[in-house]
Each structure stands twice: as structure tokens, then as C-alpha cells.
Design a protein around this motif. Structure first.
Motif, PDB file in Angstrom:
ATOM      1  N   ASP A 150       0.860  -1.182   0.000  1.00 30.56           N
ATOM      2  CA  ASP A 150       0.000   0.000   0.000  1.00 30.56           C
ATOM      3  C   ASP A 150       0.897   1.232   0.000  1.00 30.56           C
ATOM      4  OD1 ASP A 150      -1.715   2.141   0.635  1.00 30.56           O
ATOM      5  OD2 ASP A 150      -3.130   0.777   1.608  1.00 30.56           O
ATOM      6  N   TRP A 151       1.011   1.883  -1.157  1.00 33.50           N
ATOM      7  CA  TRP A 151       1.963   2.986  -1.312  1.00 33.50           C
ATOM      8  C   TRP A 151       1.468   4.271  -0.644  1.00 33.50           C
ATOM      9  CZ3 TRP A 151       6.551   1.549  -3.035  1.00 33.50           C
ATOM     10  CH2 TRP A 151       6.630   0.358  -3.782  1.00 33.50           C
ATOM     11  N   ARG A 152       0.176   4.367  -0.434  1.00 31.29           N
ATOM     12  CA  ARG A 152      -0.361   5.561   0.220  1.00 31.29           C
ATOM     13  C   ARG A 152      -0.197   5.476   1.735  1.00 31.29           C
ATOM     14  NH1 ARG A 152      -5.336   7.142   2.167  1.00 31.29           N
ATOM     15  NH2 ARG A 152      -6.264   5.140   1.574  1.00 31.29           N
ATOM     16  N   ASN A 172     -13.366  -2.556  -4.336  1.00 34.97           N
ATOM     17  CA  ASN A 172     -12.272  -3.511  -4.490  1.00 34.97           C
ATOM     18  C   ASN A 172     -11.869  -4.004  -3.102  1.00 34.97           C
ATOM     19  OD1 ASN A 172     -12.061  -3.128  -7.332  1.00 34.97           O
ATOM     20  ND2 ASN A 172     -10.986  -1.213  -6.965  1.00 34.97           N
ATOM     21  N   ASN A 201      -8.269   1.315  -3.301  1.00 40.05           N
ATOM     22  CA  ASN A 201      -8.176   1.712  -4.697  1.00 40.05           C
ATOM     23  C   ASN A 201      -6.954   1.028  -5.295  1.00 40.05           C
ATOM     24  OD1 ASN A 201      -7.872   2.978  -7.167  1.00 40.05           O
ATOM     25  ND2 ASN A 201      -8.364   5.021  -6.382  1.00 40.05           N
ATOM     26  N   PHE A 202      -7.153   0.306  -6.357  1.00 37.47           N
ATOM     27  CA  PHE A 202      -6.038  -0.428  -6.958  1.00 37.47           C
ATOM     28  C   PHE A 202      -4.929   0.484  -7.471  1.00 37.47           C
ATOM     29  CE2 PHE A 202      -8.265  -4.695  -8.072  1.00 37.47           C
ATOM     30  CZ  PHE A 202      -8.128  -5.075  -6.744  1.00 37.47           C
ATOM     31  N   ASP A 203      -5.238   1.769  -7.625  1.00 33.72           N
ATOM     32  CA  ASP A 203      -4.192   2.705  -8.039  1.00 33.72           C
ATOM     33  C   ASP A 203      -3.167   2.923  -6.933  1.00 33.72           C
ATOM     34  OD1 ASP A 203      -5.464   3.023 -10.468  1.00 33.72           O
ATOM     35  OD2 ASP A 203      -6.582   4.805  -9.829  1.00 33.72           O
ATOM     36  N   ASP A 204      -3.534   2.628  -5.684  1.00 35.73           N
ATOM     37  CA  ASP A 204      -2.667   2.898  -4.541  1.00 35.73           C
ATOM     38  C   ASP A 204      -1.844   1.678  -4.112  1.00 35.73           C
ATOM     39  OD1 ASP A 204      -3.699   5.474  -4.430  1.00 35.73           O
ATOM     40  OD2 ASP A 204      -5.321   4.868  -3.077  1.00 35.73           O
ATOM     41  N   THR A 206       0.099  -2.371  -5.086  1.00 30.67           N
ATOM     42  CA  THR A 206       0.585  -3.390  -6.003  1.00 30.67           C
ATOM     43  C   THR A 206       0.432  -4.744  -5.308  1.00 30.67           C
ATOM     44  OG1 THR A 206       2.859  -3.139  -5.219  1.00 30.67           O
ATOM     45  CG2 THR A 206       2.219  -1.921  -7.202  1.00 30.67           C
TER      46      THR A 206
END
Length: 214
Positions: A150-152, A172, A201-204, A206
Motif C-alpha cells: 500500500d503505497w499511500r 475492491n 483503490n487499486f491505483d494505490d 501493487t
């Protein structure tokens, strides 16, 4: 507005296919089905149900000599050939039971992705046939643990995959068990937890497949 006899008979004709398609639609994971596909698939499944029913009657007449079968006396044949007949509810009922079996079998084939696997093996298609690429990745590679970064929130979560949201779900979501949560910057262990629910959110994030080691 008064319904015509032909309209009523068409509706009765498509009942088995509609039942079969409802079963398939509810038991399988897929994108939203268009209305025209509901109509087309119901017709196809209805014809398959009636064909199996008539074929079964024909085979029984061969095995059992005293069982008389004439295709022209079947409800399906009369429905297509004659405009004014008495509806045979027993034929519709038996065909609907066959349709339930067909729906279950088709759902099993879709769940196993057998059709796409066969076509891919024979190089008939390059599509993987899964609802999304993430599902395809989990099916393609054997794994015990997955790693979510989780990059956020700057977290790393490692655990066994228990459940994942479907492509038609609003959010998600992922559920993991036997999880370890680490700090993304230092990779120091923060805590262990039996079950971890993640809505994100899959944008945040991998997602990686691994053997349980950082």
C-alpha cells in the motif's frame, strides 16, 4: 392489449432457456450481460433443452419397443408448425428440468474456464477468459502467500488469500489470513493478525505473488 396465441407460445417456448440462463448468470462471475444477449442465449438454451428432450424420447423408443414416439406429436414440433394447439405443460416441465441441469453444467465449465483453456491450447483465441487479469494471474501461478504494498499508507501486508471482490462489486476488497504487516520504508514488522480485510483503490497498491518472505 390482448396477447396473441403466437406470442404466448413463444414465451412458453423460451421458459427452459430463460431458466437455464438465469442459473448461469447467477452462478458465474462475468461482466454485465446485455439485454440482447439475454434474448439470444435464452433462445439457444431453449432449443438445446428441447433437442435433448426429444433425443431422449427417441432413444427410449429404441430401447423400449412398446414406447411409441413420433416427433410430429411432440409439443416442440407442434409449437413451430401449428398455430392452434393445446400446450403440453409436461413437455415444458421436463424441458425446464433439463435446462436446470444444462445451466449447472455450463456454470461448472465457465467456473473451471475449460472452454477458454481448450481454445487457447488449440490457438483458437488469445483471450484468457477470466473476469479480469488479476484473477487470471492467481489462476496461472501457484502460490501460498501474496504481498500487498500500500503505497499511500506505506504498508506491506503478507498473507494467504481468502477472498477477493468480483468484477461486478462496487468496491475492491481483499481478505487475507495469517497476515504480517510491515512498514514499507523500513520493512520492520509492525504486527501479526489472523485475518486482514482491505478495501482499497487499486491505483494505490501493487499485488505480488511470493513464498512468504520479504
Amino acid at each position: 392489449m390482448e396477447l396473441s396465441v403466437f406470442t404466448v407460445k413463444l414465451f412458453v417456448l423460451f421458459i427452459p432457456g430463460l431458466i437455464s440462463f438465469i442459473i448461469i448468470d447467477n452462478l458465474t462471475i462475468h461482466k454485465a450481460t446485455k439485454q440482447i444477449h439475454w434474448f439470444i442465449y435464452s433462445i439457444i438454451l431453449s432449443f438445446i433443452s428441447y433437442f435433448i428432450f426429444i433425443l431422449g424420447q427417441y432413444l427410449v423408443s429404441i430401447v423400449i419397443p412398446f414406447y411409441q414416439f413420433d416427433i410430429k406429436s411432440s409439443f416442440f414440433y407442434q409449437l413451430l408448425a401449428v398455430n392452434d394447439i393445446n400446450l403440453s405443460y409436461s413437455d415444458v416441465l421436463i424441458s425446464s428440468i433439463i435446462a436446470v441441469i444444462i445451466g449447472g453444467l455450463v456454470s461448472r465449465l465457465i467456473a473451471n474456464n475449460s472452454f477458454f483453456k481448450f481454445c487457447y491450447k488449440k490457438r483458437l483465441t488469445s483471450r484468457h477468459g477470466y473476469a479480469d487479469t488479476l484473477s487470471y494471474m492467481f489462476e496461472l501461478y501457484p502460490f501460498k502467500y501474496i504481498t500487498i504494498k500500500d503505497w499511500r499508507k506505506r504498508l506491506v501486508i503478507i498473507g494467504e488469500l481468502v477472498a477477493m471482490s468480483e468484477v461486478t462489486d462496487v468496491r475492491n476488497e481483499i481478505v487475507l489470513q495469517e497476515c504480517s504487516v510491515y512498514d514499507l520504508d523500513s520493512y520492520s514488522l509492525l504486527y501479526n493478525v489472523p485475518v486482514f480485510y482491505l478495501s482499497m483503490n487499486f491505483d494505490d497498491i501493487t499485488i505480488e505473488i511470493m513464498n512468504g518472505e520479504i
